[in-house]
Design an enzyme around this catalytic site. Structure first.
Site, PDB file in Angstrom:
ATOM      1  N   GLY A  15       0.810  -1.217   0.000  1.00 15.54           N
ATOM      2  CA  GLY A  15       0.000   0.000   0.000  1.00 15.54           C
ATOM      3  C   GLY A  15       0.844   1.267   0.000  1.00 15.54           C
ATOM      4  O   GLY A  15       1.602   1.506   0.943  1.00 15.54           O
ATOM      5  N   GLY A  19       0.045   6.125   4.856  1.00 13.42           N
ATOM      6  CA  GLY A  19       0.881   5.384   5.803  1.00 13.42           C
ATOM      7  C   GLY A  19       2.081   4.761   5.117  1.00 13.42           C
ATOM      8  O   GLY A  19       3.230   4.917   5.559  1.00 13.42           O
ATOM      9  N   VAL A  83      -1.830  -7.582  -4.060  1.00 14.07           N
ATOM     10  CA  VAL A  83      -1.512  -8.728  -3.198  1.00 14.07           C
ATOM     11  C   VAL A  83      -2.805  -9.496  -2.949  1.00 14.07           C
ATOM     12  O   VAL A  83      -3.798  -8.922  -2.505  1.00 14.07           O
ATOM     13  CB  VAL A  83      -0.882  -8.264  -1.865  1.00 14.07           C
ATOM     14  CG1 VAL A  83      -0.656  -9.458  -0.945  1.00 14.07           C
ATOM     15  CG2 VAL A  83       0.420  -7.535  -2.130  1.00 14.07           C
ATOM     16  N   GLU A 174     -18.679  17.784   2.064  1.00 14.96           N
ATOM     17  CA  GLU A 174     -17.910  18.511   1.047  1.00 14.96           C
ATOM     18  C   GLU A 174     -18.513  18.313  -0.344  1.00 14.96           C
ATOM     19  O   GLU A 174     -18.602  19.251  -1.137  1.00 14.96           O
ATOM     20  CB  GLU A 174     -16.444  18.060   1.105  1.00 14.96           C
ATOM     21  CG  GLU A 174     -15.813  18.532   2.411  1.00 14.96           C
ATOM     22  CD  GLU A 174     -14.366  18.135   2.645  1.00 14.96           C
ATOM     23  OE1 GLU A 174     -13.778  18.670   3.588  1.00 14.96           O
ATOM     24  OE2 GLU A 174     -13.839  17.285   1.916  1.00 14.96           O
ATOM     25  N   ALA A 322      -5.801  10.745   7.497  1.00 17.44           N
ATOM     26  CA  ALA A 322      -4.437  10.767   6.957  1.00 17.44           C
ATOM     27  C   ALA A 322      -3.379  10.941   8.051  1.00 17.44           C
ATOM     28  O   ALA A 322      -2.331  10.283   8.018  1.00 17.44           O
ATOM     29  CB  ALA A 322      -4.337  11.894   5.931  1.00 17.44           C
ATOM     30  N   GLN A 323      -3.636  11.803   9.033  1.00 20.67           N
ATOM     31  CA  GLN A 323      -2.621  12.091  10.055  1.00 20.67           C
ATOM     32  C   GLN A 323      -2.196  10.856  10.852  1.00 20.67           C
ATOM     33  O   GLN A 323      -1.003  10.587  10.966  1.00 20.67           O
ATOM     34  CB  GLN A 323      -3.125  13.193  11.005  1.00 20.67           C
ATOM     35  CG  GLN A 323      -2.721  14.582  10.599  1.00 20.67           C
ATOM     36  CD  GLN A 323      -1.202  14.760  10.530  1.00 20.67           C
ATOM     37  OE1 GLN A 323      -0.452  14.230  11.332  1.00 20.67           O
ATOM     38  NE2 GLN A 323      -0.746  15.497   9.547  1.00 20.67           N
TER      39      GLN A 323
END
Ligand SMILES: Cc1cc2nc3c(=O)[nH]c(=O)nc-3n(C[C@H](O)[C@H](O)[C@H](O)COP(=O)(O)OP(=O)(O)OC[C@H]3O[C@@H](n4cnc5c(N)ncnc54)[C@H](O)[C@@H]3O)c2cc1C
Length: 427
Positions: A15, A19, A83, A174, A322-323
């Protein structure tokens, strides 16, 4: 896979999302062989997918080639493949292009849309989790208006211009805001011979407030912003079924709509071989300890959306954002080097930097750990943060120029049907 044996231990990362990339960046300069595998050859900046769906940005400006992020490191290898299976006994991965052994494995596969088992919604609704899906949605929205222009049937025309967005989290909010701005600023000019005032944007939220993961003030302000833009915000309603035209809910309210966007849930993107029930938590996330190790394995780690690290502050794991993924990638990078150097591991501690969502021009809500603010300043902060975290200088420049242009011209010029979307017809 044509990857040479090395005297360094091999770390495979599955991935290249937030991360995986932050981990690979940390490890590339160290004495390990890094193999990054992704089914796409690009990293997707998911927070701006809704702008691709609504013609605000070209897809290329929110994607970045993974090879380019990490080029120039002799110990780094990228392979483009999916994978399929992890053989934990043989320490081997099975992929579309062959098998590969690992010394250490990091699962950073993120998450996928969760339709909670509803096959009708999965087949006939639209998801927005990848660039191809966002392009499908962009095409469908535009095709609907082209179609609405052609029909004499008022009922059908309304259904074509009626948008139902399920899920009042940041994605739904959004998207609803962006669609409302299109209705106001673009449709009357593009379709002067169509009564676009009849277009409806419905945002449906199962609980009693939108943006439930943010503060109450952020929720109520965002709701007011949306209503000001003409979005119908429905709360305490759950969508139960969709046949391609009719949206059923758990109440008496229903909708006739040709477009249902499902933004009401995600689940971990698990891989066979590491999906035994005892390894998984709610939402299919892999339970990991404070060093990111998957329960029962010393050499297998998971980070980001796919991982659930239960701590006192986050008993249900860190938010799927994301953080946490980036911070976990960095910490695991340090820990893998420590493992190789036989040093004690560093437990992960999440530094919460806050969250934010935008509703439209000059309208955003920001919750920082110490301050909460909404409106124009929040909108500038939202734009700055998104530009800062976007990967690639060119992408930042292109997105910035697009935003300035769109702001000045009240426009979204990427409203192109490049790859027509063929919606499955309702039965
Ligand atoms: C529409 C939308 C808006 C969002 N907005 C925000 C926001 O405003 N702020 C925020 O913080 N977060 C936001 N998020 C969430 C954020 O994008 C995720 O939390 C983050 O991407 C998680 O990072 P990750 O590294 O775990 O996974 P991802 O970034 O999803 O990366 C996973 C990678 O794994 C690859 N992969 C998966 N399975 C396989 C396989 N079997 N084989 C090979 N490769 C595989 C995928 O191709 C992908 O590249 C948003 C998400 C979406 C969908």
């Amino acid at each position: 896979m044509n990857i040479p044996q090395s005297s360094f231990p091999r770390v495979i990362i599955i991935g290249g999302g937030f991360g995986g990339i932050s981990l690979a960046k940390k490890l590339c300069k160290k004495e390990v062989q890094v193999v990054l595998i992704d089914k796409h050859n690009y990293h997707t900046f998911q927070p701006l997918l809704y702008q691709v769906s609504t013609g605000g940005l070209e897809p290329d400006s929110i994607a970045y080639p993974i090879r380019k992020v990490l080029q120039g490191y002799p110990n780094f290898y990228f392979r483009l493949t999916e994978v399929k299976r992890i053989d934990t006994d043989k320490k081997m991965l099975q992929t579309n292009i062959g098998e590969i052994e690992y010394d250490y494995l990091v699962v950073a596969t993120g998450s996928e849309t969760n339709f909670f088992g509803n096959k009708n919604i999965e087949t006939l609704g639209m998801a927005m989790k990848s660039i191809p899906q966002s392009l499908n949605l962009r095409s469908l929205i535009l095709e609907n208006f082209e179609q609405a222009l052609l029909t004499d049937d008022l009922h059908e025309r309304d259904a074509l211009m009626n948008f139902v967005i399920v899920g009042g989290g940041p994605t739904g909010v959004e998207l609803a805001g962006a669609l409302a701005e299109i209705k106001k600023g673009i449709l009357p000019k593009d379709y002067p011979d169509l009564d676009t005032r009849r277009a409806q944007i419905n945002l449906i939220q199962g609980s009693d407030r939108i943006l439930p993961a943010m503060s109450e003030i952020a929720s109520s302000k965002a709701e007011r912003f949306l209503e000001g833009l003409g979005v119908n915000v429905w709360k305490n309603i759950r969508v139960t079924d969709y046949n391609g035209k009719h949206v059923a809910t758990n109440t008496e309210t229903s909708f006739e709509s040709e477009t249902l966007v499902w933004a009401a849930g995600v689940k971990a993107a698990c891989i066979e071989g590491l999906n035994a029930k005892e390894l998984l938590c709610r939402g299919g996330r892999l339970r990991v300890n404070e060093f990111h190790q998957v329960e029962g394995f010393k050499e297998i780690f998971a980070i980001g959306d796919v991982a659930q690290m239960e701590t006192e502050a986050f008993p249900e794991g860190h938010p799927m954002m994301a953080q946490p993924a980036m911070q976990q990638g960095e910490n695991l990078g340090e820990n893998l080097v420590r493992i190789v150097e036989n040093k004690p591991l560093k437990p992960f501690v999440y530094k919460d930097k806050g969250s934010m969502a935008t509703v439209g021009r000059n309208k955003a809500v920001v919750d920082l750990p110490k301050f909460k603010f909404q409106g124009v300043f929040a909108w500038f902060v939202w734009m700055f943060v998104h530009l800062y975290f976007l990967i690639g200088f060119r992408n930042r420049v292109v997105v910035f120029i697009n935003w300035v242009y769109n702001y000045i011209r009240f426009d979204r010029e990427a409203r192109l049907i490049i790859r027509p979307f063929k919606k499955i017809k309702a039965k």
